[in-house]
Design an enzyme around this catalytic site. Structure first.
Site, PDB file in Angstrom:
ATOM      1  N   GLY A  82      26.604 -26.311 115.787  1.00 30.24           N
ATOM      2  CA  GLY A  82      27.162 -27.192 114.772  1.00 30.24           C
ATOM      3  C   GLY A  82      26.081 -28.144 114.303  1.00 30.24           C
ATOM      4  O   GLY A  82      26.210 -29.359 114.408  1.00 30.24           O
ATOM      5  N   GLU A 120      25.816 -23.150 112.285  1.00 24.97           N
ATOM      6  CA  GLU A 120      26.729 -23.980 111.511  1.00 24.97           C
ATOM      7  C   GLU A 120      27.729 -23.066 110.822  1.00 24.97           C
ATOM      8  O   GLU A 120      27.378 -22.016 110.313  1.00 24.97           O
ATOM      9  CB  GLU A 120      25.915 -24.810 110.505  1.00 24.97           C
ATOM     10  CG  GLU A 120      26.704 -25.597 109.497  1.00 24.97           C
ATOM     11  CD  GLU A 120      27.653 -26.617 110.122  1.00 24.97           C
ATOM     12  OE1 GLU A 120      27.210 -27.417 110.963  1.00 24.97           O
ATOM     13  OE2 GLU A 120      28.834 -26.605 109.761  1.00 24.97           O
ATOM     14  N   LEU A 121      28.982 -23.511 110.815  1.00 23.38           N
ATOM     15  CA  LEU A 121      30.052 -22.680 110.274  1.00 23.38           C
ATOM     16  C   LEU A 121      30.214 -22.845 108.763  1.00 23.38           C
ATOM     17  O   LEU A 121      30.605 -21.918 108.065  1.00 23.38           O
ATOM     18  CB  LEU A 121      31.359 -23.033 111.007  1.00 23.38           C
ATOM     19  CG  LEU A 121      32.609 -22.232 110.716  1.00 23.38           C
ATOM     20  CD1 LEU A 121      32.359 -20.738 110.830  1.00 23.38           C
ATOM     21  CD2 LEU A 121      33.713 -22.635 111.661  1.00 23.38           C
ATOM     22  N   SER A 170      29.978 -20.282 116.345  1.00 27.07           N
ATOM     23  CA  SER A 170      29.399 -20.192 117.690  1.00 27.07           C
ATOM     24  C   SER A 170      30.458 -20.154 118.778  1.00 27.07           C
ATOM     25  O   SER A 170      30.172 -19.788 119.903  1.00 27.07           O
ATOM     26  CB  SER A 170      28.449 -21.353 117.917  1.00 27.07           C
ATOM     27  OG  SER A 170      29.075 -22.539 117.543  1.00 27.07           O
ATOM     28  N   LEU A 229      26.164 -32.073 119.113  1.00 28.18           N
ATOM     29  CA  LEU A 229      26.108 -33.457 118.679  1.00 28.18           C
ATOM     30  C   LEU A 229      27.215 -33.753 117.672  1.00 28.18           C
ATOM     31  O   LEU A 229      27.360 -33.053 116.676  1.00 28.18           O
ATOM     32  CB  LEU A 229      24.740 -33.771 118.050  1.00 28.18           C
ATOM     33  CG  LEU A 229      23.506 -33.357 118.860  1.00 28.18           C
ATOM     34  CD1 LEU A 229      22.262 -34.016 118.295  1.00 28.18           C
ATOM     35  CD2 LEU A 229      23.640 -33.700 120.324  1.00 28.18           C
ATOM     36  N   ASP A 254      33.424 -31.892 115.923  1.00 25.89           N
ATOM     37  CA  ASP A 254      34.725 -32.201 115.350  1.00 25.89           C
ATOM     38  C   ASP A 254      35.671 -32.669 116.465  1.00 25.89           C
ATOM     39  O   ASP A 254      35.828 -31.967 117.457  1.00 25.89           O
ATOM     40  CB  ASP A 254      35.261 -30.907 114.711  1.00 25.89           C
ATOM     41  CG  ASP A 254      36.031 -31.200 113.459  1.00 25.89           C
ATOM     42  OD1 ASP A 254      36.508 -32.333 113.335  1.00 25.89           O
ATOM     43  OD2 ASP A 254      36.149 -30.294 112.617  1.00 25.89           O
ATOM     44  N   GLU A 303      22.098 -36.936 111.092  1.00 28.77           N
ATOM     45  CA  GLU A 303      22.718 -37.689 110.008  1.00 28.77           C
ATOM     46  C   GLU A 303      23.944 -38.442 110.518  1.00 28.77           C
ATOM     47  O   GLU A 303      24.184 -39.587 110.168  1.00 28.77           O
ATOM     48  CB  GLU A 303      23.149 -36.718 108.900  1.00 28.77           C
ATOM     49  CG  GLU A 303      22.002 -36.194 108.062  1.00 28.77           C
ATOM     50  CD  GLU A 303      21.103 -35.201 108.787  1.00 28.77           C
ATOM     51  OE1 GLU A 303      21.439 -34.761 109.897  1.00 28.77           O
ATOM     52  OE2 GLU A 303      20.035 -34.880 108.238  1.00 28.77           O
ATOM     53  N   GLU A 304      24.703 -37.748 111.381  1.00 30.10           N
ATOM     54  CA  GLU A 304      25.932 -38.327 111.900  1.00 30.10           C
ATOM     55  C   GLU A 304      25.628 -39.544 112.771  1.00 30.10           C
ATOM     56  O   GLU A 304      26.290 -40.572 112.677  1.00 30.10           O
ATOM     57  CB  GLU A 304      26.669 -37.247 112.702  1.00 30.10           C
ATOM     58  CG  GLU A 304      28.146 -37.443 112.848  1.00 30.10           C
ATOM     59  CD  GLU A 304      28.911 -37.448 111.536  1.00 30.10           C
ATOM     60  OE1 GLU A 304      28.567 -36.658 110.636  1.00 30.10           O
ATOM     61  OE2 GLU A 304      29.826 -38.273 111.424  1.00 30.10           O
TER      62      GLU A 304
END
Lengths: 295, 429
Positions: A116, A139-140, A173, A192, A195, A271-272
């Protein structure tokens, strides 16, 4: 232009009474989206040539790769999945490390996986820290994957010889880890700011669960390390509890955490995490080592 | 996926059918057939139909049975399915000694080789384990609860199998995966150590079995799939040893007069006790394909196709005892629209596999079957059955199987349309 129009389909939902962290994140997301639209219109008038790349840096601009904040991990996937790890074409991902001719000579293997990976902040920081280690982001969301791909290509172009060891793939994943990695292939896995999936009925969509840890333990070599971090306390407790009760993981000592340069990146590179830091939010991390199970 | 599942489930209610299943006691003391919610057992020792005993009133199962199996020692029998209960029977008394509730519909069952544990898998990818500790053969076990053993991430598990040495439990799913997990000493705490993944199938995996001999006691895994192949695996490394295209052979047989069909899914397979022969059932194939397995070179090859002449018979399930060399086949389907209830099935037997008498495998006529009319009446529901229903039955099974297991492909336009009708969008309007 079309990307901006598509982004506009997401209705700005301003629910300022929202109390949960998810809602406040959603509000943040939508507010910023709204702002972005106004800015985008202005920018559009000024920059008619290739609008998805920044004129000054040559990097892709995030606003053209906006996607939903969430994606359903349970739905059937319609992207290609390698039949088995030997079907993963490394020369496509790391052309400078693995030329297509020595595909058979599989001495070079992916060792880090960022599950992710979002917009790829961690991968980019890790790339220069471990220049000889191959790493992949998974990444989905397709638009986000597209952004990371463009970002890596732009970085490679701007910094010759660098960023050759990172790549990204669009995949689920939670379903396809064994299709990408052989047993014990990885030495680090990153989760990291996943969700949070607050509702109990959605807990099985969480990327860390005791059953999925079995698969992560399979992909990680003995002494491999799993890094998790979140700004949602409930999820932090959940991830820690899952890891703590799993017979194939043990917590890493404080001293080791101090000494590990990667740990510092968890709360600064993505970024998060930068957003959390900006808002003065708290983070909860759990770092565990893959061990041999006691027999 | 849940949303899609319920949505599809509603529209396809009338074709959501279950194939008839067959299981044979390891020493051929009895044979069991399941069709719909009906469980039919015939006992060879008393040469009579068995009446099952269960304390719970009403039908034993309330919805389609999806999996039946005898334990390796033959003392236990397990049945489970869409009614979310797993029933464990004593084959001595045919009493239900234990009814274990499941959260979801059950799709596969297996018993550990020592008969101490029953494992069952549900449609959400979780494999559960029940311990039968303390069961001495007669008393009832009350309030048994299942503990989660392992999970495939939200993928329907299609088959469960223990390795011949009992060290591993193998689970296969619709995401093309076969997972080999170390069966732990304390299974109730979960099975966390994955030995390998057997990857190579390009469609759902439908069935698993082991080939093993005294020379190769650990044996090799064989799997059948929707990609119309049967594959041979080394489970300790997960490596693919050989692939056999069964579909091509079956198609060749079927293509006379009919339009070409591609990708006939392998529906069931059954290995012979000496580990050299494998019987394979495939969609639309009126008969079985016999494969021979060379364990020293680790290869599979098609020996022959045994077709059922003079009758439209497409087996939905295969069974075999470990003693007698008879291959049992059944065809039929549950609650097919417009057919009688309880549903009729057709049972056929192939004999003549003995090495000593290298004659051709022959299909036994009804009057040659041990147990004769009594057996047929019990298992089939009627001594003689009209064959034409079974072609429709096989067709219905085929449709149901692809609805359940094949991933749906949507064109870009259709996908956009489906996004527009998503549930979370609907409520906003």
């Amino acid at each position: 232009m079309s990307a901006a129009v598509e982004g506009g389909c997401i209705e700005p939902k301003l629910n300022l009474n929202g109390s949960s962290a998810l809602e406040s994140r959603a509000v943040d997301f939508h507010l910023r989206l709204h702002l972005h639209h106004q800015l985008a219109e202005k920018a559009m008038l000024e920059n008619e040539a290739n609008p998805t790349l920044s004129k000054s840096t040559g990097l892709p601009r995030k606003r053209f790769y906006r996607a939903r904040a969430h994606s359903n991990p349970l739905s059937d996937s319609h992207f290609p999945v390698p039949t088995s790890p030997c079907h993963v074409n490394l020369s496509l991902h790391f052309p400078q490390f693995c030329s297509s001719s020595d595909q058979i000579d599989s001495s070079k293997k992916i060792q880090f996986a960022d599950i992710g990976c979002g917009f790829g902040g961690l991968l980019i920081s890790l790339s220069t820290l471990f220049p000889d280690t191959l790493m992949i982001g998974m990444e989905l969301r397709d638009k986000v994957t597209e952004y990371v791909k463009e970002r890596i290509l732009a970085l490679r172009l701007a910094n010759p010889g660098q960023y050759q060891n990172i790549s990204v793939v669009r995949t689920n994943s939670m379903k396809y880890i064994p299709n990408f990695f052989e047993k014990g292939q990885l030495s680090k896995m990153f989760f990291l700011f996943p969700d949070p999936h607050f509702k109990e009925k959605n807990h099985r969509r969480r990327v860390i669960s005791s059953h999925l840890l079995d698969e992560y333990a399979y992909a990680l070599g003995v002494d491999g390390i799993i890094y998790t971090i979140t700004d949602v306390e409930e999820l932090g407790d959940w991830m820690k509890a899952c890891l703590e009760s799993h017979p194939m993981f043990e917590a890493i000592t404080e001293e080791e955490l101090e000494a590990d340069p990667v740990v510092k990146l968890l709360s600064s590179a993505t970024e998060e995490s930068q957003k959390v830091a900006r808002n003065g939010g708290q983070t909860f991390q759990a770092v565990y080592r893959r061990i041999m199970p006691a027999t | 996926m849940e949303e899609t599942l319920t949505e599809e489930g509603e529209t396809n209610k009338d074709i959501e059918v279950a194939p008839a299943l067959i299981a044979v006691h390891p020493t051929q003391k009895s044979v069991a057939v399941a069709v719909g919610s009906d469980l039919r057992v015939f006992d060879f020792q008393g040469v009579s139909a068995v009446s099952l005993v269960d304390d719970t009133s009403g039908p034993f199962h309330k919805d389609s049975i999806r999996a039946i199996r005898y334990s390796a020692d033959g003392n236990l029998f397990v049945s489970a399915g869409d009614d979310k209960v797993v029933k464990i029977w004593s084959t001595d008394s045919w009493c239900c000694i234990c009814t274990v509730p499941s959260e979801k519909r059950v799709s596969a069952v297996a018993l550990s080789n020592d008969s101490l544990y029953v494992c069952f898998a549900d449609k959400f990818g979780v494999v559960w384990v029940v311990d039968l500790d303390g069961f001495d053969g007669n008393q009832m076990l009350v309030n048994k609860k299942a503990a989660p053993l392992l999970a495939h991430y939200c993928s329907i598990i299609t088959s469960l199998e223990f390795s011949p040495d009992g060290r591993f439990v193998i689970s296969a799913d619709r995401d093309f995966k076969i997972r080999v997990t170390v069966f732990p000493k304390k299974p109730l705490d979960g099975a966390h150590e994955i030995q390998s993944f057997c990857l190579g199938h390009t469609e759902f995996v439908s069935c698993l079995d082991f080939v093993f001999t005294s020379d190769f006691p650990q044996g090799f895994l064989v799997s059948g799939s929707g990609d119309s192949t049967v594959r041979l695996w080394d489970i300790s490394s997960g490596s693919l040893l050989d692939t056999c295209e069964v579909g091509a052979k079956a198609e060749l047989l079927e293509s006379n007069g009919k339009e070409e069909e591609c990708n006939l899914a392998v529906t069931d397979l059954c290995t012979f006790p000496d580990g050299t022969l494998i019987a394979v059932a495939a969609q639309s194939l009126q008969g079985i394909v016999l494969l021979s397995c060379d364990l020293s070179t680790r290869t599979l090859s098609i020996t022959r196709v045994v077709s059922i002449m003079g009758e439209a018979f497409i087996p939905t399930s295969l069974g075999m005892s470990s003693s007698a060399r008879l291959l049992w086949m059944v065809t039929g389907v549950s609650n097919l629209h417009g057919f009688v209830n309880p549903p009729l099935v057709r049972v056929r037997i192939i004999s003549g596999f003995e090495k000593s008498s290298p004659g051709d495998p022959t299909i036994l006529e009804d009057n040659e079957i041990l147990g004769g009319d009594k057996l047929l009446e019990k298992l089939q529901g009627s001594v003689s059955v009209e064959e034409k229903v079974f072609l429709a039955a096989a067709e219905a099974v085929k449709t149901a199987m692809s609805n359940l297991l094949v991933k749906k492909q949507y064109s870009t336009e259709k996908r956009e349309f489906r996004k527009r009708t998503r549930n979370d969008r609907k409520t906003k309007q």
